[in-house]
Design an enzyme around this catalytic site. Structure first.
Site, PDB file in Angstrom:
ATOM      1  N   LYS A   1     -30.853  -3.477 -19.974  1.00  0.00           N
ATOM      2  CA  LYS A   1     -31.102  -4.863 -20.398  1.00  0.00           C
ATOM      3  C   LYS A   1     -29.900  -5.752 -20.114  1.00  0.00           C
ATOM      4  O   LYS A   1     -29.358  -6.420 -20.996  1.00  0.00           O
ATOM      5  CB  LYS A   1     -31.488  -4.950 -21.880  1.00  0.00           C
ATOM      6  CG  LYS A   1     -32.814  -4.276 -22.182  1.00  0.00           C
ATOM      7  CD  LYS A   1     -33.327  -4.609 -23.574  1.00  0.00           C
ATOM      8  CE  LYS A   1     -34.629  -3.916 -23.882  1.00  0.00           C
ATOM      9  NZ  LYS A   1     -34.531  -2.448 -24.034  1.00  0.00           N
TER      10      LYS A   1
HETATM   11  P1  BMP Z   1     -40.080   3.915 -29.519  1.00  0.00           P
HETATM   12  O1  BMP Z   1     -41.421   4.301 -28.864  1.00  0.00           O
HETATM   13  O2  BMP Z   1     -39.385   5.087 -30.112  1.00  0.00           O
HETATM   14  O3  BMP Z   1     -40.212   2.761 -30.464  1.00  0.00           O
HETATM   15  O4  BMP Z   1     -39.115   3.446 -28.322  1.00  0.00           O
HETATM   16  C1  BMP Z   1     -39.336   2.285 -27.582  1.00  0.00           C
HETATM   17  C2  BMP Z   1     -38.343   2.161 -26.449  1.00  0.00           C
HETATM   18  O5  BMP Z   1     -38.664   0.991 -25.678  1.00  0.00           O
HETATM   19  C3  BMP Z   1     -36.898   2.004 -26.881  1.00  0.00           C
HETATM   20  O6  BMP Z   1     -36.085   2.730 -25.973  1.00  0.00           O
HETATM   21  C4  BMP Z   1     -36.619   0.517 -26.759  1.00  0.00           C
HETATM   22  O7  BMP Z   1     -35.281   0.246 -26.386  1.00  0.00           O
HETATM   23  C5  BMP Z   1     -37.580   0.075 -25.651  1.00  0.00           C
HETATM   24  N1  BMP Z   1     -38.105  -1.312 -25.789  1.00  0.00           N
HETATM   25  C6  BMP Z   1     -38.869  -1.713 -26.873  1.00  0.00           C
HETATM   26  O8  BMP Z   1     -39.141  -0.931 -27.776  1.00  0.00           O
HETATM   27  N2  BMP Z   1     -39.332  -3.014 -26.928  1.00  0.00           N
HETATM   28  C7  BMP Z   1     -39.094  -3.943 -25.962  1.00  0.00           C
HETATM   29  O9  BMP Z   1     -39.572  -5.069 -26.042  1.00  0.00           O
HETATM   30  C8  BMP Z   1     -38.323  -3.532 -24.853  1.00  0.00           C
HETATM   31  C9  BMP Z   1     -37.844  -2.215 -24.776  1.00  0.00           C
HETATM   32  O10 BMP Z   1     -37.162  -1.839 -23.716  1.00  0.00           O
END
Ligand code: BMP
Length: 265
Positions: free
Chosen positions: A93
């Site tokens: 990011k």
């Molecule tokens: P999780 O399914 O455990 O919530 O992880 C989501 C992943 O996606 C994380 O690595 C986070 O940094 C990324 N992410 C997100 O959740 N929302 C966004 O809008 C953008 C992301 O990159």
């Protein structure tokens, strides 16, 4: 609309070599699952990647949360990626001016540009973010790399509005640097229309809901069929399962079936 086209067809529209490669990989391997490998130990990530590798098109890293990062880890991760045929996305990011981003991408401890097929970037600083990423690469390397631009976020209360979303779409599709853009990280099919870009959507969990830090989840079927996701990003839905391999297989099946149903005439 782009969401009714198959990945095979969309590969033909791609301007960025990596989105073309990823569309083709998805179509041949029959998976649109990206695993968010948000673990803090290098060996744990490698073990996870080895177990879940057969079910994913891409592994997403946050390299700055790894406590024992080393060049050896990267060598091993690349071997696992080759073995199981998936791409590596470093979810960095980037968000700074071009000159800084160029250094953050290629230099420092992580040398992201040397191993990550793909990276993510915010569009906050405008077009120069894409130019900054390209600046550190030679002509050959430029053809083997790509960026996903963030146009929406899954976090509750995030500051992105319609205008920001539209402007991000313009950066992704117009101008001389659009050939470096592989796709868009967003939450809805209205983020962009160009079929050669890939929609990457995080916030995916079989048990929809929220976490206690603002993350919002939707089911695999909902993100693919209602929100236009081409690839679903799953982290804790798999990481916290008793059997990660089984969970990855389940998410793969559900995301892929939803895609097949979406493109069915
Ligand atoms: P999780 O399914 O455990 O919530 O992880 C989501 C992943 O996606 C994380 O690595 C986070 O940094 C990324 N992410 C997100 O959740 N929302 C966004 O809008 C953008 C992301 O990159």
């Amino acid at each position: 609309s782009r969401t009714k086209l198959t990945y095979e067809t969309r590969a033909n529209f791609a301007k960025n070599p990596l989105s073309k490669r990823l569309f083709t990989l998805m179509a041949t391997k029959k998976t649109n699952l990206c695993l968010a490998a948000d673990l803090n130990k290098a060996d744990d990530i490698l073990e996870l990647a080895n177990k879940c590798g057969p079910y994913i098109c891409m592994l997403k890293t946050h390299v700055d949360i790894i406590e024992d990062f080393s060049e050896g880890f990267i060598t091993n991760l690349k071997t696992v990626a080759k073995r199981h045929n998936f791409l590596i996305l470093e979810d960095r990011k980037f968000a700074d001016i071009g000159n800084t981003v160029s250094q953050q991408y290629g230099k420092g401890m992580y040398k992201i540009a040397s191993w990550a097929n793909l990276v993510t970037a915010h569009t906050l600083s405008g077009r120069s973010i894409v130019q900054g990423l390209k600046a550190g690469l030679d002509d050959n390397a430029k053809k083997q790399r790509g960026v996903f631009l963030l146009a929406e976020m899954s976090a509750k209360g995030n500051l992105i509005d319609e205008k920001y979303k539209e402007s991000s779409n313009k950066i992704a599709t117009e101008g001389g640097d659009a050939d470096f853009v592989s796709g868009v990280v967003c939450q809805s099919s209205t983020c962009f229309g160009f079929p050669g870009l890939i929609q990457l959507t995080p916030g995916v969990k079989i048990d929809e809901g929220v976490d206690n830090l603002g993350q919002q989840y939707e089911t695999p079927e909902h993100v693919v069929k209602e929100r236009g996701a081409d690839i679903g990003i799953v982290g804790r839905g798999i990481l916290q399962a008793a059997n990660v391999e089984k969970a990855a297989a389940t998410y793969r099946d559900r995301l892929w079936t939803a895609y097949l149903e979406r493109v069915a005439k």
